[in-house]
Design an enzyme around this catalytic site. Sequence first.
Site, short mmCIF file in Angstrom:
data_model
loop_
_atom_site.label_atom_id
_atom_site.label_comp_id
_atom_site.label_asym_id
_atom_site.label_seq_id
_atom_site.Cartn_x
_atom_site.Cartn_y
_atom_site.Cartn_z
N ASP B 414 -4.60 -2.03 -3.11
CA ASP B 414 -4.78 -1.28 -1.89
C ASP B 414 -4.65 0.18 -2.29
OD1 ASP B 414 -4.80 -0.89 1.07
OD2 ASP B 414 -2.88 0.02 0.60
N ASP B 609 1.39 -1.75 -0.43
CA ASP B 609 2.68 -1.17 -0.06
C ASP B 609 2.92 -1.11 1.45
OD1 ASP B 609 0.92 0.85 0.59
OD2 ASP B 609 2.30 2.44 0.00
N ASP B 613 -0.56 -4.69 4.61
CA ASP B 613 -0.91 -5.45 3.41
C ASP B 613 -0.17 -6.79 3.36
OD1 ASP B 613 -2.43 -3.30 2.56
OD2 ASP B 613 -0.77 -2.40 1.44
#
Lengths: 47, 714
Positions: B414, B609, B613
Amino acid sequence: MQIDPVCGMEVDPGNAAGSYEYKGTTYYFCSTGCLEDFREDPESYLR
Amino acid sequence: MAQQTRVKELQFDVSGMTCGSCVQRVEKTLLKQPGVLECRVNLATGEATVRLAEEAAPFEALRDAVRARGYDLAIHRDRPDDPDRREERAWLRRVWVAWPLSAVVMLLSTVAMDADWARVTAFVLATPVQFWAGWPFLVGAARRARRLSADMDTLIALGTLTAYGYSVWALFAGEDLYFDTAALIVSFLLLGKYLETRARGRASEAMKRLLELGAKEAHVVRGGREFLMLVDQVKVGDLVRVRPGEKIPTDGVVEEGGSTVDESMLTGESVPVEKVAGDQVTGATVNLDGTLLVRTTRIGADTALAQIVKLVSEAQSNKAPIQRLADRIAGVFVPIVIGIAAVTALAWFVATGDARDAIVPAIAVLIIACPCAMGLATPAAVMVGTGRGAQLGVLIRGGEVLEQSRRIDIVVFDKTGTLTEGRMQLVDVVGEEGALARAAAAEASSEHPIARAVVDGAAERGVAALTASGFRAVSGLGVRASVEGEGVVVGRRSFLEREGCEVPDWLAQDTSRIEAEGKTVFLVGWGDKARAALAVADTLKQNSGETVRTLRAMGVEVVMITGDNRSTAEAIGREAGIDRVLAEVLPEQKVGEVRRLQEEGNVVAMVGDGINDGPALAQADLGIAIGTGADVAIEASDLTLMSGDPRGVVTAIQLSRRTYRTIVQNLFWAFGYNVALIPLAAAGLLNPILAGAAMAFSSVSVVSNSLRLRRFPN
């Protein structure tokens, strides 16, 4: 449903831990602790 | 000199509390007792934490005082309803019974092998080990047998029952006993099981911890008065007051007041978010500096936090169970061993024509085939591997993860906060001298992330500070201020034009060029003319490029996933050396993208993080959370990197692979000695000393091989 004037919890009168009549109104409480606090000084909870 | 008093902290269970007032009553009552220094009562858990001076009132006095107010106090007990803890304790009990008994049995078998009393004692002591301590293995094997398959339990049951059964017969027939073999195999496997449950990632605990991120209490305003109550008691449409430093109790809309809110536990975004009347707020985020009056819109299972917890647990339970390597090997090994035993019996029968001469070597084959270090092979490697990981800043949540991660062929990052810093930085200044100093002065009093980037960027570049006055911000567009007596405008092109600044062609061209690189551009103008362009962007972390290159070299494909628009995303991807970029992915679509990659036949690791997610981390075969990010992401992941350095991903995957390799080697050593002895057993040459030696050597090999992991990466 009634509101416990000490702590603000919603209380079912049928299930209340206690009730107290003060100046013509019946108040219901979630616990005996709340009832005792109210009995000691009702006015402080009705402002 | 102050007198040194020893302070102890005790936990109590309080019963009978129903509301916030009860909490205060119990706290007050306890604090009035002599020697009570501090007291915190938690309504949700019904627990009181009390700090007591050494000469404090005894427990009975505290209890009586609390009882007088209509509540009850008891010494705190760990909740028995935690299944993982219970399982752990159950294995430990079996370990404690099995080991001493096995040790005695082994001692008897080595020193007093021929004495009748020793033979009978060995039988008496080995029996509870076999049938009580080893019961779970027998049950597991029976369950497997009904489905005509085999795993580690089958092998254990087969080996130990044969050894035990044969020994019972041998006890009367006056032959060699194998009670010690049976008992020790059970003991070693119990130890392995115990270590495994202890080290295992506690999925249920993770879920509990996730929900605990939320606030427990709320200040509800009813009938003009404010009551402290449990979050469960809050209803949709209630007004709740949230003071600075408190968690927002549930999802809602700000009705009155203004504040900044730290939503980092939800988004991983470290910049606090401005909230005014009409803005949405989310439960479990932290109110920082103002008081908010919030009208609740969603409670309980409908809140954003609860929804995410649900998504995470769904993703976790949808994961295909990983068949452990040891079980896979045992599944193949068992039929082979049974085959060898059958052939042995047949061959001996043909050769000797005697049933007893045929059966004894066959039994010996079954006894020696069960490696007692088998149960230690995985837990020993996992324990050392996770311990080494912790030293290197990689927290690993359990052994299955390590077995799975060796096959990883795609790592999905991500973007924000993992590959990039997760905050805006000033990257380009184009145009007239003095523009940056003027812009920094005009933006100095703003808390906006872009303004901060400009101010910090100016300071880093050593630009002399100017003073500004008459600051005026137009939300979303820009600011106007008077810098050293001159009107300065900073903002988007449309804002400068509106404020009467002409934008020259060269500047317009530069602007579109920089924007094409995926950066955010705004202009600085004074004296009716735009004179410079400033660009900010979320920049790559220092080690991102190196990380991507190393992963590639390890044969792992790197994918970047982000909600950014395509040009921004591709610009960052190019810079990091990533060519597969999934851009414009909404937070709730991330889990789907991970699933899609898995359906293409890949084993996927996901690095993230933010709370958004969480589901994707849980869905991935290996979820890696950055420790500096959201708590939720950490809870949903299998692995957590303590630092924000992306190179930790490389360390994590390499450590996983090394640990897995160690498990494989361990299994080889565990089975090796025993397999080598099968021909001897088949030849009728097995004796208890040989069987004991095989156990000893394989256990030592497994443990010392595992300890080598402590020197990782060397």
